[in-house]
Write a protein that holds these residues in place. Sequence first.
Motif, PDB file in Angstrom:
ATOM      1  N   CYS A 113       0.481  -0.976  -0.081  1.00 32.09           N
ATOM      2  CA  CYS A 113      -0.364   0.311   0.399  1.00 32.09           C
ATOM      3  C   CYS A 113       0.470   1.105  -0.414  1.00 32.09           C
ATOM      4  CB  CYS A 113      -0.526   0.137   1.004  1.00 32.09           C
ATOM      5  SG  CYS A 113      -1.796   1.915   1.887  1.00 32.09           S
ATOM      6  N   ALA A 114       0.678   2.459  -1.274  1.00 33.86           N
ATOM      7  CA  ALA A 114       1.731   3.361  -0.490  1.00 33.86           C
ATOM      8  C   ALA A 114       1.384   3.856  -0.141  1.00 33.86           C
ATOM      9  CB  ALA A 114       0.950   4.434  -1.748  1.00 33.86           C
ATOM     10  N   LEU A 115       0.808   4.118   0.704  1.00 32.61           N
ATOM     11  CA  LEU A 115      -0.393   4.618   2.160  1.00 32.61           C
ATOM     12  C   LEU A 115       0.378   4.249   3.408  1.00 32.61           C
ATOM     13  CD1 LEU A 115      -3.567   6.317   1.493  1.00 32.61           C
ATOM     14  CD2 LEU A 115      -1.341   7.460   0.576  1.00 32.61           C
ATOM     15  N   ALA A 118      -0.912  -6.036  -0.587  1.00 27.35           N
ATOM     16  CA  ALA A 118      -2.301  -4.911  -0.723  1.00 27.35           C
ATOM     17  C   ALA A 118      -2.197  -4.354  -2.198  1.00 27.35           C
ATOM     18  CB  ALA A 118      -1.698  -4.062   0.688  1.00 27.35           C
ATOM     19  N   GLN A 119      -3.125  -3.899  -2.686  1.00 23.51           N
ATOM     20  CA  GLN A 119      -2.820  -2.786  -3.829  1.00 23.51           C
ATOM     21  C   GLN A 119      -2.275  -1.694  -3.660  1.00 23.51           C
ATOM     22  OE1 GLN A 119      -7.116  -3.301  -5.184  1.00 23.51           O
ATOM     23  NE2 GLN A 119      -7.454  -5.549  -4.926  1.00 23.51           N
ATOM     24  N   ALA A 168      -8.514  -0.403   4.006  1.00 21.00           N
ATOM     25  CA  ALA A 168      -7.934   0.070   5.493  1.00 21.00           C
ATOM     26  C   ALA A 168      -8.050   1.835   5.171  1.00 21.00           C
ATOM     27  CB  ALA A 168      -7.081  -0.223   6.270  1.00 21.00           C
ATOM     28  N   CYS A 169      -7.290   1.880   3.705  1.00 21.36           N
ATOM     29  CA  CYS A 169      -7.113   3.558   4.231  1.00 21.36           C
ATOM     30  C   CYS A 169      -7.472   4.154   3.240  1.00 21.36           C
ATOM     31  CB  CYS A 169      -5.347   3.306   3.131  1.00 21.36           C
ATOM     32  SG  CYS A 169      -4.101   2.979   3.997  1.00 21.36           S
ATOM     33  N   PHE A 188      -9.159   7.347   4.961  1.00 20.80           N
ATOM     34  CA  PHE A 188      -8.632   8.355   4.111  1.00 20.80           C
ATOM     35  C   PHE A 188      -9.870   8.860   3.263  1.00 20.80           C
ATOM     36  CE2 PHE A 188      -4.398   7.391   5.584  1.00 20.80           C
ATOM     37  CZ  PHE A 188      -4.640   7.672   6.432  1.00 20.80           C
ATOM     38  N   ALA A 189     -10.941   8.040   2.946  1.00 25.90           N
ATOM     39  CA  ALA A 189     -11.613   8.668   1.500  1.00 25.90           C
ATOM     40  C   ALA A 189     -13.281   8.320   1.917  1.00 25.90           C
ATOM     41  CB  ALA A 189     -11.247   7.616  -0.161  1.00 25.90           C
TER      42      ALA A 189
END
Length: 241
Positions: free
Chosen positions: A22-24, A30-31, A36-37, A41-42
């Motif tokens: 996950c990039a975050l 993960a993708q 969860a992010c 966050f969205a």
Amino acid sequence: MPFAPVLSALARRAAVLVPSQCALCHAWPAQRLCAACRLQFAAPAARCGSCASPVAPGVDRCGACLREPPPLQGCVAAVDYGYPWAGVIGQFKFQADPGWSATLATLMQAAPGASDLLQQAELVLPVPLAPRRLRERGYNQALLLARALQVGSRLRPGLLLRLHDTDAQSGLGRAARLRNLRGAFALQPLAAGAVQGRRVLLVDDVMTTGATLHAAALALHAAGAAHVDALVMARTPSRYD
């Protein structure tokens, strides 16, 4: 190269589906953006139906849009332009990472009201970049998002033109931005009739004051568009006067 569009679509799809980090939050596997992010966050938020500014729950239109209705009949944003999305969009636009387009488009599609705008649109137009900026960046991030929304033949890149470069918009208020954009947009002369009486959806990455989208919408209305909406990834939390 008949297979190029197919290969490109498969590559974008693979970027979303193939497990990675996950990039975050850097969770693994993960993708590019983990569930969860996305939830943290969205999360869906109440927004003005005309400018996508945050509003209190149950409010349909903000006070500014009630006082002065904008040229957009509808506007949907997926997230506020803040942490972590400012950094993500910066990577997408300025750090040559177009691989974000599929993930961001998925968030846009999931935003409240986005499904209706996408279903009702007869034409989908990415907001064009100024020619100099397009040469510098090498791609138009709005076009990548619009392609990732998978609207088929309704996507008409090149129909809306940006006629000239404008001064940098950062740091300018809404009135100054509108002056900066005066005469910046027009319809492709040989195809301008395509918008006559049609419902048009503009796609862009960030809506700050609304000046760019409003200038584009005014050009579309002048060409005879019956209805102009906008779908954006991020909206700055405050509206400039």
